[in-house]
Design a protein around this motif. Structure first.
Motif, PDB file in Angstrom:
ATOM      1  N   HIS A  24       0.835  -1.203   0.000  1.00 29.12           N
ATOM      2  CA  HIS A  24       0.000   0.000   0.000  1.00 29.12           C
ATOM      3  C   HIS A  24       0.872   1.257   0.000  1.00 29.12           C
ATOM      4  O   HIS A  24       0.583   2.224  -0.711  1.00 29.12           O
ATOM      5  CB  HIS A  24      -0.911   0.022   1.227  1.00 29.12           C
ATOM      6  CG  HIS A  24      -2.019  -0.991   1.182  1.00 29.12           C
ATOM      7  ND1 HIS A  24      -2.737  -1.260   0.041  1.00 29.12           N
ATOM      8  CD2 HIS A  24      -2.547  -1.785   2.149  1.00 29.12           C
ATOM      9  CE1 HIS A  24      -3.653  -2.178   0.303  1.00 29.12           C
ATOM     10  NE2 HIS A  24      -3.545  -2.530   1.571  1.00 29.12           N
ATOM     11  N   VAL A 159      -3.778  -1.879   6.935  1.00 29.90           N
ATOM     12  CA  VAL A 159      -4.474  -3.012   6.332  1.00 29.90           C
ATOM     13  C   VAL A 159      -5.669  -3.351   7.216  1.00 29.90           C
ATOM     14  O   VAL A 159      -5.548  -3.401   8.446  1.00 29.90           O
ATOM     15  CB  VAL A 159      -3.546  -4.243   6.213  1.00 29.90           C
ATOM     16  CG1 VAL A 159      -4.343  -5.470   5.801  1.00 29.90           C
ATOM     17  CG2 VAL A 159      -2.449  -3.973   5.196  1.00 29.90           C
ATOM     18  N   HIS A 160      -6.796  -3.565   6.576  1.00 27.32           N
ATOM     19  CA  HIS A 160      -8.005  -3.961   7.297  1.00 27.32           C
ATOM     20  C   HIS A 160      -8.030  -5.482   7.376  1.00 27.32           C
ATOM     21  O   HIS A 160      -8.073  -6.167   6.354  1.00 27.32           O
ATOM     22  CB  HIS A 160      -9.230  -3.445   6.544  1.00 27.32           C
ATOM     23  CG  HIS A 160     -10.521  -3.645   7.265  1.00 27.32           C
ATOM     24  ND1 HIS A 160     -10.604  -3.895   8.616  1.00 27.32           N
ATOM     25  CD2 HIS A 160     -11.806  -3.633   6.821  1.00 27.32           C
ATOM     26  CE1 HIS A 160     -11.859  -4.010   8.973  1.00 27.32           C
ATOM     27  NE2 HIS A 160     -12.621  -3.872   7.907  1.00 27.32           N
ATOM     28  N   THR A 161      -7.968  -6.011   8.592  1.00 22.55           N
ATOM     29  CA  THR A 161      -7.906  -7.467   8.766  1.00 22.55           C
ATOM     30  C   THR A 161      -9.253  -7.993   9.251  1.00 22.55           C
ATOM     31  O   THR A 161     -10.088  -7.253   9.754  1.00 22.55           O
ATOM     32  CB  THR A 161      -6.816  -7.849   9.777  1.00 22.55           C
ATOM     33  OG1 THR A 161      -7.063  -7.160  11.006  1.00 22.55           O
ATOM     34  CG2 THR A 161      -5.450  -7.475   9.244  1.00 22.55           C
ATOM     35  N   HIS A 421      -9.237  -1.267   2.584  1.00 24.26           N
ATOM     36  CA  HIS A 421      -8.016  -1.046   3.353  1.00 24.26           C
ATOM     37  C   HIS A 421      -7.694   0.443   3.455  1.00 24.26           C
ATOM     38  O   HIS A 421      -7.131   0.897   4.463  1.00 24.26           O
ATOM     39  CB  HIS A 421      -6.841  -1.775   2.701  1.00 24.26           C
ATOM     40  CG  HIS A 421      -7.028  -3.264   2.602  1.00 24.26           C
ATOM     41  ND1 HIS A 421      -7.068  -4.081   3.705  1.00 24.26           N
ATOM     42  CD2 HIS A 421      -7.209  -4.070   1.522  1.00 24.26           C
ATOM     43  CE1 HIS A 421      -7.247  -5.332   3.321  1.00 24.26           C
ATOM     44  NE2 HIS A 421      -7.348  -5.354   2.004  1.00 24.26           N
ATOM     45  N   HIS A 424     -10.231   2.271   5.856  1.00 28.52           N
ATOM     46  CA  HIS A 424      -9.949   1.866   7.234  1.00 28.52           C
ATOM     47  C   HIS A 424      -8.968   2.831   7.901  1.00 28.52           C
ATOM     48  O   HIS A 424      -8.003   3.254   7.264  1.00 28.52           O
ATOM     49  CB  HIS A 424      -9.351   0.456   7.207  1.00 28.52           C
ATOM     50  CG  HIS A 424      -9.191  -0.158   8.561  1.00 28.52           C
ATOM     51  ND1 HIS A 424     -10.253  -0.573   9.324  1.00 28.52           N
ATOM     52  CD2 HIS A 424      -8.075  -0.416   9.296  1.00 28.52           C
ATOM     53  CE1 HIS A 424      -9.802  -1.072  10.454  1.00 28.52           C
ATOM     54  NE2 HIS A 424      -8.492  -0.990  10.463  1.00 28.52           N
TER      55      HIS A 424
END
Length: 604
Positions: A24, A159-161, A421, A424
């Protein structure tokens, strides 16, 4: 602009950075990537710095920047004023040099306070072993943080987990800058954040101290030092004679009516001043580009600047002013996004029975369409009308009206793979709608019309101008009318103060992450410090008159400015939110509220 990252470990243990976060960050800064590790005395802590550079001005300068004494800077910003930066210089190098000469906290604050422009930064001060970081006054650059297992992580994008994250990402509040005493943090096994706030009227220090990652503690600095506010305080004066809420009938005024209003209101001085400061703000943002050598020739086929373009007043004024400051031979890209509509059932049935030559209802730009187009959303229609106005304003300019059409299938694919992502840690329906719309618009991939034929087109512009900030300062939203109706000008002033105070957490961090994902930089002329200071200096009734109908009363001063610039019908278009104008909201659950948590952003 850059993607910046720092991992602070309170032990000598080695930690690997998330490869997805790195990807990213690299998309934000495709021109250079580099890591640098700093270890404390006796190995008591470790700082891993990572920078990913998008080359925007001066010669390409690599980051992280480390000076001869061991100070380290990762910088994501632009200096548009306050500090002298020559055309051939890189602002990151200038800032690093200034900070290197600083010893006391007051000196660092003095440098940061003097900068006009957006920034997010992380700075390791070797003497004393301190880690500084923060965002500018408006929060125009993203910076996120979290603390987990004695590790503090700072990054432009995360990062969206899936699942429940016990240590979630949060946006670093744009309330000032923060300092970590690394020696003390190592000894205590926890991170204490020393806060140096912006000097704001009515600043709530207690809320600032609570918005920190779990496991960290925030304390106001004991010296009482603050960053000098870069803008003038908001004029809150309200003559009793104007504290009324009576409104006129909700009918649209014409351009001719606006011309008469311009004369009757005697606002020429205010209009001239706003035109001047806004024009200069645009100039700074369209001319601060990578330094060209004298023997190099510009590429006349590719635009260097693009505008998020709906044909509404905010984007039309940016286009008209950019036209003043960009060489005539260079095109300007107008990025117009539309989400595919479903053809109405009634129209499908009647189309079989009626004559093929029958036309649909007349559009605002006067054009009649022979058939239903699934991308004829409101912003597409007003965008085309705005294009005609700009072509009349400067027929010599090549205006690339980029029609960016998005299907539901592509929206779902890119939302799941990328956009979730970037949005977020924000997670509302509104964040989803605007984040997706801005991401597709900024990508700039669509088509343009040439000789009545569609031609595939992809915008090459690295700089993207956006109109954020106009509504917040000039009472452009419907909620401003509601507040005015309930509480008059006093309530309206309070609402505008709140709008500008929360713009970093509502809009700017998210939009920076979304636009930066394409290796492009968002620039916000309406949030230029001189523009905000001028608008703040005016009493509220000089900026908006909500007793007048929609399309005139809100952003009245800006509408008069548009008329003076030679714009036409676009000067009296009512405000239309991007999620409705692009029709992305129609693709999803129509019963959702903007503030609802958006399940589509969740990772399964």
């Amino acid at each position: 602009m850059c993607g910046i990252f720092c991992l602070l470990s309170l032990s000598a243990a080695h930690f690997e950075t998330d490869t997805t976060v790195s990807e990213h960050l690299k998309r934000r800064g495709p021109n250079w990537s580099q890591n640098l590790t700093v270890t404390g005395r006796n190995g008591c802590y470790q700082c891993v710095f990572s920078a990913h550079v998008l080359h925007m001005r001066g010669s390409l300068t690599t980051q992280p920047l480390q000076d001869t004494t061991g100070n380290v800077l990762v910088w994501n910003g632009e200096v548009f004023g306050g500090l002298p930066v020559m055309p051939e210089e890189n602002d990151a190098a200038v800032i690093a040099q200034r900070l290197s000469s600083c010893g006391r906290p007051s000196e660092i604050l003095s440098v940061l306070s003097s900068i006009q422009g957006p920034w997010g930064f992380i700075y390791y001060q070797k003497a004393g072993e301190y880690l500084w970081f923060g965002r500018d006054f408006f929060g125009r650059r993203s910076l996120l943080w979290k603390f987990d297992a004695e590790v503090l992580t700072l990054t432009s994008v995360a990062v969206h987990t899936s699942g429940s994250d016990l240590c979630p990402w949060q946006e670093v509040p744009a309330v000032g800058v923060y300092r970590v005493d690394l020696k003390a943090a190592t000894e205590a096994g926890m991170v204490t954040l020393e806060v140096y706030p912006w000097a704001r009227v009515g600043n709530d220090d207690t809320s600032t101290l609570q918005c920190v990652p779990s496991g960290c503690v925030a304390l106001m600095n004991q010296s009482g030092l603050v960053l000098t506010s870069p803008v003038s305080p908001l004029n809150s004066s309200i003559p009793n004679s104007l504290n009324e809420t009576e409104t006129h009938s909700n009918t649209q005024l014409s351009v001719k009516d606006l011309e008469q209003l311009l004369a009757s209101k005697e606002k020429n001085e205010e209009v001239n001043c706003l035109t001047c400061v806004l024009s200069e703000a645009v100039r700074r943002r369209v001319q601060s580009l990578p330094f060209e050598k004298k023997d190099s020739s510009p590429d006349d086929d590719h635009a260097t600047v693009a505008i998020l373009f709906s044909g509404g007043i905010d984007s039309m004024i940016l286009a008209a002013l950019a036209d003043r400051h960009i060489p005539a031979h260079q095109p300007i890209d107008l990025l117009n996004v539309a989400f595919k509509l479903q053809e109405p059932k009634k129209q499908k049935e009647s189309a079989k029975k009626k004559n093929k030559n029958m036309t649909t209802a007349s559009k605002p730009d006067g054009a009649n369409s022979p058939k239903f187009s699934p991308f004829d959303v409101p912003d597409r229609i007003t965008g085309k009308a705005g294009l005609k106005e700009l072509q009349e304003l400067n027929p010599e300019r090549r205006w690339n009206f980029v029609e960016i059409n998005v299907t539901q299938e592509e929206l779902q694919k890119m939302r799941h793979g990328r956009i979730c992502h970037l949005v977020h840690p924000l997670d509302t329906v509104l964040d989803d709608s605007i984040g997706c719309a801005v991401w597709f618009a900024a990508r700039g991939t669509g088509f343009i019309m040439e000789d009545n034929d569609q031609r595939p087109f992809s915008s090459s512009a690295k700089v993207i101008l956006t109109g954020i900030g106009a509504d917040e300062q000039l009472a452009g939203y419907s909620r401003h009318r509601v507040r005015f109706k309930m509480s008059g000008y006093e309530g309206l002033v309070q609402e505008l103060a709140m709008e500008l105070g929360r713009i970093s957490s509502r809009n700017l961090g998210r939009d920076d992450r979304v636009i930066g994902d394409h290796g492009k930089e968002a620039r916000f002329p309406y949030l230029d410090e001189d523009v905000v200071s001028y608008l703040n200096s005016l009493p509220v009734w000089e900026k908006a008159d909500l007793s007048l109908p929609r399309g005139v009363g809100e952003k009245l001063l800006l509408r008069l400015t548009a008329k003076q610039l030679g714009l036409g019908q676009s000067a009296v278009l009512p405000k239309r939110a991007m999620q409705f104008g692009s029709r992305i909201a129609k693709m999803e659950d129509s019963h959702e509220k903007a503030s609802d948590r958006c399940t589509r952003l969740c990772i399964g």
